[in-house]
Structure formats: structure tokens, C-alpha cells
Design an enzyme around this catalytic site. Structure first.
Site, PDB file in Angstrom:
ATOM      1  CB  ALA A  60     -11.984   0.652  -5.839  1.00 21.17           C
TER       2      ALA A  60
ATOM      3  CG  ASN B 184      -4.866  -1.401 -10.619  1.00 16.88           C
ATOM      4  OD1 ASN B 184      -3.726  -1.346 -11.067  1.00 16.88           O
ATOM      5  ND2 ASN B 184      -5.736  -2.299 -11.027  1.00 16.88           N
TER       6      ASN B 184
ATOM      7  CG  HIS C  32      -9.628   0.704  -1.069  1.00 14.99           C
ATOM      8  ND1 HIS C  32      -8.487  -0.039  -1.274  1.00 14.99           N
ATOM      9  CD2 HIS C  32     -10.569   0.203  -1.925  1.00 14.99           C
ATOM     10  CE1 HIS C  32      -8.718  -0.948  -2.201  1.00 14.99           C
ATOM     11  NE2 HIS C  32      -9.961  -0.820  -2.606  1.00 14.99           N
TER      12      HIS C  32
END
Length: 265
Positions: free
Chosen positions: A117, A186, A216
Site C-alpha cells: 500500500a 504489513n 500512511h
């Protein structure tokens, strides 16, 4: 003339379905879907035959893990020792440093990791060659419901469920946090893999009822430069713990392994 990669996918969930369907439809040149491994009977749902893990190792030269960290721990070394390559989506398994060392040492198959991601990991990996990064921070913000875990006490769960703004759920290193959030972090392990140090990456997990996009933010600095990467993804509707973009990151990695020209490496 290049050979066609014979691919087996482990896991027919939110990631595996997108990757497997694209392979079956011939959208990844140089790669074909040979089989699917899943512990549930899939019947007609899968576009290739369902196989056991042992059967997959006999007919595939590349296994795509899309089923969670447990598969990496249980099967990773066996895949590589059989001479089959392995593409790992659940990089959180690498917070087990001994497992990571064994995977990197195993062969003759080769192990690869998808960035999932986030972006910028290739640049961090390059920058680390100039010298260590002094400070690396990752802040991950998700909807509260996607972050609830069995180990949480009632006080924390109540704060998350009644939150009207951001709530810090956990702070720690990339060694500590993914173990507590095996399906949601992850990214922390991927950042640590890029910079080469689990303990150097400080991670903060934030629950926010307004986080309709998973966010993020990676910040890193060293003597040679400073870096900041921020992404905001829509969660996958079938599995809100993962971002919609993740299977497409896996497909990009697959295309590179199959030798597609024009790839940014």
C-alpha cells in the site's frame, strides 16, 4: 524467447481474487495462472484448478502468497527449497527476524516482497546505501472497526468505538506493532525491510472515525537527505483491513518478475 512464469496463488480472498482473475484473463504478459491454493472448497469460483500446496510446488515456478503471515511462516522456506520463487504480500511476517533470515538464506528459489500500500520504499532502500537513516517514522490511520484486536481491553475498545476524532491505538517499533495488528500493519514491516532495521522504524497506529481513506505517512531523515511519503487509499470493500490498491501492487510485482518491459524498478 522468454519463458512463461507458471503462477500459483495461495489465498482466494480480497487480494488473491483480483490477482488471479487478472492472470486468468491474460492481463500479465509472460505469466499464467496454473492453480489456486485455499483451505476452503472454491468450486467454480476460481478460474484455475484448486490444488494442495504440495501439488502447487510441483507445477509452479512462482508462488504468490495472498493469505496472511501464517502461510509465510509455515510454507516460505519449503517453497524456496523446492526451487520455486515466492512473492510475499504479507510482509508483516518478517518482523520475526529469525524467519526473515531463513527466508533470505533459503534457495534455490528466490524470495521477493511487494511494496503493497505504500511507495517510496525503493528510494529508502537506495538512500540506506549512503549510510544509516537516523529517524524513520510511520503513522498509519484507519477506521476504528478495522483496528479492533482480541488483545485490546474494554477501556481502549470503548475509546475507539466512541471516538469523535483520532485516537492513538499503539506506538512502538516495526518489530512490535505488526505482531499486534497482523492484518493491518504489513506496511510497517515493509518500511523496516527497506531501511534494514526493525527497531529504527517508529510506528504509530491511529484510529479515526473520519478515516474513509486509509492513510500512511512515512518520514525518514539522515545525513544525506530527508524523505516524506504520504498515501491515502480507499479500503477494499470486501476486506477493509487492506487497501484497494494492494492487489494491483502485487500485479505490478508479478509483471516485473515476468519480464515486462518499461517497468520502473
Amino acid at each position: 524467447m522468454s519463458t512463461v512464469r507458471k503462477v500459483g496463488i495461495v489465498g482466494w480472498g480480497a487480494i488473491g481474487r483480483v490477482v488471479g482473475t487478472a492472470l486468468a484473463e491474460g492481463r500479465v504478459g509472460g505469466a499464467e495462472l496454473v492453480c489456486v491454493v485455499d483451505n476452503r472448497p472454491l468450486g467454480e469460483a476460481a478460474p484455475a484448478r484448486q490444488a494442495t500446496f504440495e501439488e502447487a510446488l510441483e507445477v509452479c515456478d512462482l508462488i504468490v502468497e495472498a493469505a496472511g503471515q501464517g502461510v509465510v511462516r509455515e510454507w516460505g522456506e519449503r517453497v524456496l527449497e523446492s526451487g520455486t520463487d515466492l512473492l510475499v504480500a504479507s510482509t508483516g511476517a518478517l518482523t520475526d527476524e529469525e524467519l526473515a533470515k531463513r527466508l533470505l538464506a533459503a534457495g534455490p528459489g528466490r524470495v521477493y516482497f511487494t511494496g503493497g500500500a505504500v511507495g517510496g520504499l525503493d528510494l529508502l532502500q537506495a538512500a540506506r546505501s549512503l549510510g544509516p537513516l537516523d529517524e524513520v517514522r510511520l503513522t498509519t490511520t484507519k477506521l476504528p472497526a478495522t483496528l479492533e484486536q482480541p488483545w485490546m481491553d474494554e477501556e481502549l475498545l470503548a475509546r475507539m468505538r466512541s471516538a469523535t476524532g483520532p485516537v492513538v491505538v499503539m506506538s512502538g517499533t516495526a518489530r512490535e506493532v505488526p505482531v499486534k495488528f497482523p492484518k493491518s500493519t504489513n506496511v510497517a514491516a515493509s518500511v523496516a525491510l527497506a531501511v534494514g532495521d526493525l527497531d529504527a522504524v517508529r510506528v504509530q497506529v491511529v484510529a479515526d472515525p473520519a478515516a474513509h481513506r486509509t492513510r500512511h505517512v512515512i518520514e525518514a531523515s539522515g545525513a544525506h537527505g530527508a524523505y516524506r511519503f504520504e498515501v491515502a487509499h480507499l479500503p477494499d470493500p470486501g476486506n477493509p483491513a487492506t487497501s484497494q490498491v494492494v492487489p494491483y501492487a502485487v500485479l505490478r510485482s508479478l509483471a516485473a518478475l515476468a519480464g515486462r518491459t518499461g517497468q520502473i524498478l
